[in-house]
Design a protein around this motif. Structure first.
Motif, PDB file in Angstrom:
ATOM      1  N   LEU A 129      -7.626  56.527 -35.813  1.00 37.93           N
ATOM      2  CA  LEU A 129      -6.680  57.377 -36.534  1.00 37.93           C
ATOM      3  C   LEU A 129      -5.266  57.265 -35.974  1.00 37.93           C
ATOM      4  O   LEU A 129      -4.356  57.942 -36.459  1.00 37.93           O
ATOM      5  N   ARG A 158      -3.509  53.418 -29.950  1.00 33.60           N
ATOM      6  CA  ARG A 158      -4.836  52.889 -29.630  1.00 33.60           C
ATOM      7  C   ARG A 158      -4.854  52.287 -28.235  1.00 33.60           C
ATOM      8  O   ARG A 158      -5.824  52.439 -27.484  1.00 33.60           O
ATOM      9  N   LEU A 199      -0.222  59.993 -36.910  1.00 36.42           N
ATOM     10  CA  LEU A 199      -0.698  61.339 -37.228  1.00 36.42           C
ATOM     11  C   LEU A 199       0.290  62.088 -38.114  1.00 36.42           C
ATOM     12  O   LEU A 199      -0.077  63.092 -38.728  1.00 36.42           O
ATOM     13  N   LEU A 239      -1.092  61.230 -41.504  1.00 29.90           N
ATOM     14  CA  LEU A 239      -2.392  61.865 -41.712  1.00 29.90           C
ATOM     15  C   LEU A 239      -2.279  63.383 -41.767  1.00 29.90           C
ATOM     16  O   LEU A 239      -3.092  64.055 -42.403  1.00 29.90           O
ATOM     17  N   LEU A 286      -5.501  65.828 -32.992  1.00 26.21           N
ATOM     18  CA  LEU A 286      -6.829  65.470 -32.490  1.00 26.21           C
ATOM     19  C   LEU A 286      -6.980  65.963 -31.059  1.00 26.21           C
ATOM     20  O   LEU A 286      -6.084  65.759 -30.234  1.00 26.21           O
ATOM     21  N   ASN A 300      -7.935  47.177 -41.144  1.00 28.54           N
ATOM     22  CA  ASN A 300      -8.729  47.132 -39.916  1.00 28.54           C
ATOM     23  C   ASN A 300      -8.471  45.780 -39.268  1.00 28.54           C
ATOM     24  O   ASN A 300      -9.098  44.779 -39.620  1.00 28.54           O
ATOM     25  N   THR A 329     -10.387  59.908 -42.966  1.00 28.41           N
ATOM     26  CA  THR A 329      -8.945  60.181 -42.974  1.00 28.41           C
ATOM     27  C   THR A 329      -8.560  61.218 -44.027  1.00 28.41           C
ATOM     28  O   THR A 329      -7.480  61.812 -43.952  1.00 28.41           O
ATOM     29  N   THR A 373      -8.344  65.719 -43.444  1.00 29.91           N
ATOM     30  CA  THR A 373      -7.217  66.604 -43.131  1.00 29.91           C
ATOM     31  C   THR A 373      -6.824  67.479 -44.320  1.00 29.91           C
ATOM     32  O   THR A 373      -6.288  68.569 -44.134  1.00 29.91           O
TER      33      THR A 373
END
Length: 708
Positions: A94, A100, A181, A184, A188, A314, A345, A348
């Motif tokens: 996410l 990451r 984020l 999104l 988290l 991805n 995803t 939210t």
């Protein structure tokens, strides 16, 4: 979400609308400045003048409320997982590529999560004050100020794994932000293993559960990450039981990672159904193991969003699990096409905001309400009230000074007689009236021509016209000496004015000049202002008697004097009068003063001339008294207003009054030419609250909170 009733959104403060009111300097202005330069003043302008730091706080709190209202809608998803379940991989999926890299992923203990890590949208850091408050709020909730997650991946990994912090560092949460984020719209909370024992030396399960309970108010839902093989694992039940105990009102979700190609979503749902039913798991997500080639058909590559097809990114160099909600119907799961609402995803949009958001936002609302109502408005109102109070004190000093210079008073302070400024206009009128009304035998060739024009020679020539004989000249000199000795009237020069002002408390009542000290802040400016008060009064004083009434009084007074009567000094009454008037006009020349005001009542002048009959008549005659009182009060009013403007004090409206012989006499509004600020070097500003502002403010930011 999921059958739970969404919490009612607290009443929001409309900061843009409130700010517009606080900055309004027009019809809705909070304050009206009455003096100098009358105008409206906005609430924030007034507050910046009174308490500049508080004004900054109000604006800062308003921004916090504005941004906080938007941030409060962001839900926060807490994520915990079984050992080696791929929990942090779900979190990493996410985040942005840089985010990451900062997460710690792997199956070894050195790659495990042993700290609580709160990931928030990057935009939350844009408002620095709000960001710090959020950190403080989170720290207060968990019992320790948070630590920021390092930007460099290597340092961030050490923090994630708690390699150097030990047991105590478990209670110090980490906070990080990530731009992914923002899109999104979610936060988290990456949780450490909450059921493992103390073998790794990074905190007991009891300590971890305690911290999780404290952080629960920041969570909108709790997601537990597992694998298919852990469906009946006791540890999974322990985690769900802990969550159920600590967060009874928060939705519980399950994410099953590393599903193998031979396992169908229906099989996974069936195997986890006992645990899900027991602990109220409301939705199960799944992700196929991307490391197995045969999983390829079951990993979504795109999803439908209405008529649009959205590609699911991805990257090949850093693949991550793609979670989607599992359905009991085979034809609704991949490789069949799925909708975007099935993706993790999309969660939210269904989550409620966390309890902490409501608490935080209500706290900001309360802080803004206190800053505006209890502190800001109270400070502005206090300042306005103080300005009126200080101005009233200053006015009294200037009024008392004016009265002392223009009246005679008893020992008890009562006004017994008003004095006039014996200006050229007044002296000319008196001289002309007495000459014109005098019988022919009393004139003996005396003529009244031009008056003093400001030059000593001209003044001397005129003096000779008034007092053409040596006897009259000596008589006039005696009158001047009486003025100088303060036996007749009062001479006012700048020093006398300064003394009178100080006698009535100027050092205490004129803070803009004295600032509580005995001497002025700027002595030169103060002395200059004394000169200018007298000069502007001399230039503006055009007060005259009513000609018809004065003529009638003069004629009646002459009828009181027997023919050919001589005075003790050997002069006729008219000669004595003219000698007296001439002496008054010569006073500024004798003193060498550029500004000198000679004040005396007509009764005093007549008595000084030895004309007791005239003096008695003027003192007792109703018309004569009314005539002199009216002119004297006009001059007093003019002097008071000019003194106020020059000293920088609002004269007030209506103007004050004086009490004379059981009567209150109001000062008339004088016809004077002064600027709005009077040209004063220092002014005492006057402010008044606009009562409609309170009503407007209460409509936008109610005085009492509905949630108090």
């Amino acid at each position: 979400m999921f059958g739970h009733k969404r919490r009612k959104t607290p009443t929001q403060v409309d900061w843009p609308r409130l700010k517009a009111l606080l900055e309004d300097d027009d019809r809705r202005a909070a304050v009206e400045r009455l003096y100098p330069d009358p105008r409206n003043e906005s609430f924030l302008s007034s507050l910046r003048r009174v308490q500049p730091n508080l004004a900054g706080d109000v604006v800062s709190l308003g921004r916090q409320v504005f941004h906080g209202a938007r941030l409060a809608e962001y839900p926060t998803l807490a994520v915990a997982g079984m050992l080696n379940s791929g929990k942090t991989s779900l979190v990493a999926g996410l985040l942005s590529r840089h985010g990451r890299a900062r997460t710690l992923r792997g199956v070894a203990n050195r790659q495990g999560t042993h700290r609580f890590v709160l990931w928030l949208p990057q935009k939350w850091r844009e408002e620095s004050a709000l960001w710090q408050l959020l950190l403080d709020d989170f720290g207060d909730a968990v019992g320790h100020a948070p630590e920021l997650l390092a930007e460099m991946p290597e340092e961030a990994h050490e923090q994630y794994n708690n390699r150097s912090g030990g047991v105590d560092a478990l209670g110090v949460p980490l906070v990080a932000t990530d731009p992914a984020l923002d899109d999104l719209g979610i936060g988290l909370l990456d949780c450490p293993d909450i059921v493992s024992d103390e073998v790794f030396g990074v905190g007991s399960p009891e300590r971890r559960r305690e911290l999780l309970g404290k952080a629960s108010t920041f969570c909108s839902a709790f997601l537990v990450v597992s694998t298919p093989s852990m469906a009946r694992d006791r540890s999974l039940g322990d985690i769900l039981q802990t969550i159920s105990d600590l967060m009874p009102g928060i939705p519980r979700l399950l994410a099953v990672n590393k599903i193998r190609p031979g396992q169908t979503p229906e099989d996974v749902l069936e195997s986890f159904e006992p645990q899900a039913s027991k602990f109220g798991v409301e939705r199960v997500y799944g992700a196929y193991d991307y490391e197995l080639p045969k999983s390829e058909p079951f990993i979504p590559k795109s999803a439908k969003d209405g008529d649009q097809e959205v590609t699911i990114e991805n990257p090949d160099d850093d693949p991550l699990p793609i979670f989607f909600s599992l359905s009991t119907h085979p034809d609704e799961n991949p490789p069949a096409e799925i909708g975007c609402d099935r993706l993790l995803t999309h969660l939210t949009r269904e989550l409620d905001r966390p309890e902490s958001s409501d608490r935080f936002l209500m706290g900001r609302h309360a802080a803004l309400r206190r800053a505006v109502w209890d502190m800001g408005l109270a400070a502005v109102e206090k300042d306005a009230e103080q300005s009126l109070r200080l101005t009233e004190r200053a006015r009294q000093t200037l009024l008392d000074t004016t009265i002392s210079l223009f009246t005679k008073q008893s020992t008890g302070g009562a006004i017994t007689e008003v004095r006039m400024h014996q200006s050229e206009r007044i002296v000319r009128q008196l001289a002309d009236a007495f000459c014109e009304a005098a019988p022919w035998y009393a004139r003996w060739g005396v003529k009244i021509n031009t008056f003093i024009q400001g030059r000593t020679k001209a003044a001397s020539d005129l003096f000779k016209q008034y007092v053409p004989t040596a006897m009259a000249e000596r008589y006039a000199e005696s009158i001047k000496e009486k003025f100088k000795a303060k036996k007749v009237g009062q001479l006012v020069d700048p020093e006398d004015l300064d003394t009178s002002l100080r006698r009535f408390g100027a050092p205490l009542t004129l803070p803009h000049w004295f600032d509580g000290q005995n001497d002025p802040i700027d002595p030169a400016a103060w002395t200059q202002s004394m000169h200018e008060v007298l000069q502007t009064f001399h230039e503006n004083d055009r007060v005259v008697f009513d000609s018809d009434q004065l003529r009638g009084v003069a004629e009646e007074m002459w009828r009181q004097i027997p023919r050919h009567k001589k005075l003790a000094f050997g002069l006729t009454p008219l000669a004595a009068l003219l000698a007296t008037f001439g002496s008054v006009l010569m006073l500024p020349v004798d003193f060498g003063a550029t500004v000198l005001v000679a004040n005396a009542s007509v009764v005093e002048l007549l008595a000084a001339a030895g004309l007791t009959a005239f003096s008695a008549y003027w003192a007792g005659g109703k018309t004569a008294q009314t005539l002199s009182t009216q002119a004297a009060v006009e001059q007093m009013s003019m002097f008071y207003v000019l003194l106020c403007h020059q000293i920088g004090i609002d004269p007030g409206s209506p103007l004050p009054s004086i009490r004379l012989k059981q009567s209150n006499i109001m000062f008339p509004t004088p016809n004077v030419k002064v600027a709005a600020g009077g040209g004063a070097n220092a002014t005492l500003a006057v402010y008044r609250m606009n009562q409609t502002f309170r009503q407007e403010l209460n409509g936008i930011l109610p005085r009492e909170s509905k949630h108090a």
